[in-house]
Write an enzyme that holds these catalytic residues in place. Structure first.
Site, PDB file in Angstrom:
ATOM      1  N   ASP A   1     -11.331   1.005 -23.789  1.00 32.24           N
ATOM      2  CA  ASP A   1     -12.064   1.027 -22.538  1.00 32.24           C
ATOM      3  C   ASP A   1     -11.927   2.313 -21.752  1.00 32.24           C
ATOM      4  OD1 ASP A   1     -13.728  -1.086 -21.406  1.00 32.24           O
ATOM      5  OD2 ASP A   1     -12.159  -2.368 -22.227  1.00 32.24           O
TER       6      ASP A   1
ATOM      7  N   PRO B   1       0.814  -1.216   0.000  1.00 33.90           N
ATOM      8  CA  PRO B   1       0.000   0.000   0.000  1.00 33.90           C
ATOM      9  C   PRO B   1       0.850   1.269   0.000  1.00 33.90           C
ATOM     10  CG  PRO B   1      -0.481  -1.382   1.937  1.00 33.90           C
ATOM     11  CD  PRO B   1       0.605  -2.044   1.184  1.00 33.90           C
TER      12      PRO B   1
ATOM     13  N   GLU C   1       1.672  -9.670   6.906  1.00 32.30           N
ATOM     14  CA  GLU C   1       2.578  -8.697   7.510  1.00 32.30           C
ATOM     15  C   GLU C   1       3.455  -7.997   6.471  1.00 32.30           C
ATOM     16  OE1 GLU C   1       4.386 -12.921   8.713  1.00 32.30           O
ATOM     17  OE2 GLU C   1       3.269 -11.678  10.091  1.00 32.30           O
TER      18      GLU C   1
HETATM   19  C1  4GS Z   1      -1.863  -3.795  -0.930  1.00 37.23           C
HETATM   20  C2  4GS Z   1      -2.624  -2.804  -1.577  1.00 37.23           C
HETATM   21  C3  4GS Z   1      -2.095  -4.317   0.448  1.00 37.23           C
HETATM   22  C4  4GS Z   1      -0.686  -4.811   3.290  1.00 37.23           C
HETATM   23  C5  4GS Z   1      -0.448  -7.047   2.247  1.00 37.23           C
HETATM   24  C6  4GS Z   1      -0.647  -5.465   4.638  1.00 37.23           C
HETATM   25  C7  4GS Z   1      -0.401  -7.628   3.635  1.00 37.23           C
HETATM   26  C8  4GS Z   1      -1.221  -5.770   2.250  1.00 37.23           C
HETATM   27  N1  4GS Z   1      -0.909  -4.164  -1.752  1.00 37.23           N
HETATM   28  N2  4GS Z   1      -2.083  -2.633  -2.769  1.00 37.23           N
HETATM   29  N3  4GS Z   1       0.149  -6.673   4.599  1.00 37.23           N
HETATM   30  N4  4GS Z   1      -3.686  -2.130  -1.137  1.00 37.23           N
HETATM   31  N5  4GS Z   1      -1.136  -5.170   0.932  1.00 37.23           N
HETATM   32  O1  4GS Z   1      -3.068  -3.984   1.075  1.00 37.23           O
HETATM   33  O2  4GS Z   1      -1.035  -3.448  -2.869  1.00 37.23           O
END
Ligand code: 4GS
Length: 252
Positions: free
Chosen positions: A168, A88, A116
């Site tokens: 698209d 994220p 994690e």
């Molecule tokens: C994302 C997301 C995500 C984060 C994976 C916490 C496990 C998790 N990855 N875009 N640890 N949104 N990864 O939430 O790419």
């Protein structure tokens, strides 16, 4: 194009890639999907892939050894591939990036964490960090599948007609116009008459206008990067007029 997923849950990937368009693309050899499991590179008795976080605190962190040994293996499988870590904290995926990845022609290795976070030294090995949006998932597998799916659509032969990938939503920074099929009337709701008229010029104008209307209503920020076409100014004015009339009707 070849895709290698570094994941503790290869079934998630293999299942998703065994059906529908991706399934057919894999069967026809247009894409290849493989997984490398960091667990296979664990050396201790418990085959652990994570450890407590340095500095203290709750939660565990994915250890560098197992993931990076898996990455070495992945690089052997697809030399020269681009390595994308799903997190994220990464760049939020946009269609422009998808297009760029597809056009680059490079194979892709996805680093997928689970539960994690990655030890920072794993992330340092990635060429790019990608996020699919500001929300937290249980693992990077679904985001990586999203990236692969979006990229695979651009590979010649994966979609029925090659034009469709570029036609698209988002390619021209506009949302799609509403679409209808039969029946013409369903529970009192009818298909707009113009779509049944057979007048292709008129239908084209209607679709453009509705695409502008949808974008204006739901994603106005996209309009800043839209590619203007002849007649758009007039369509915007017409939309503005309609809005004025509607709010006037509300007051009456
Ligand atoms: C994302 C997301 C995500 C984060 C994976 C916490 C496990 C998790 N990855 N875009 N640890 N949104 N990864 O939430 O790419």
């Amino acid at each position: 194009m070849e895709f290698v997923f570094i994941t503790l849950f290869p079934e998630m990937i293999q299942n998703a890639c065994s059906v529908s368009i991706l399934g057919r693309a894999a069967q026809e050899g247009l894409i290849s999907v493989r997984c490398v499991n960091p667990r296979d590179y664990a050396t201790d008795r418990h085959r652990s892939v994570d450890d407590t976080t340095c500095g203290g605190g709750a939660g565990m962190v994915l250890k560098p050894q197992t993931y990076l040994a898996a990455l070495d293996r992945a690089r052997e499988l697809v030399p020269g591939a681009l390595v994308a870590a799903m997190t994220p904290v990464g760049e939020q995926l946009q269609q422009e990036r998808v297009c760029g990845l597809a056009k680059s022609g490079r194979d892709l290795i996805f680093l997928c964490g689970h539960y994690e976070g990655f030890d920072e030294r794993i992330l340092m090995e990635a060429d790019l960090r990608l996020s699919i949006g500001d929300f937290v998932l249980t693992g990077g597998e679904l985001p990586a599948l999203c990236v692969m799916d979006a990229v695979a659509r651009f590979i010649p032969g994966v979609l029925g007609k090659q034009v469709s990938a570029e036609e698209d939503s988002f390619h021209y920074s506009l949302l799609e116009y509403p679409q209808y099929t039969r029946p013409v009337e369903y529970h009192g709701k009818t298909v707009p008459e113009v779509l049944l008229s057979g007048d292709h010029a008129k239908i084209g104008q209607w679709r453009r206008k509705e695409a502008l209307r949808a974008t204006l209503r739901h994603r106005p920020e996209l309009l800043r990067q839209m590619q203007w076409q002849k007649g758009d100014g007039r369509l915007f004015l017409a939309l503005k007029e309609e809005k004025k009339e509607n709010s006037q009707a509300e007051k009456d």
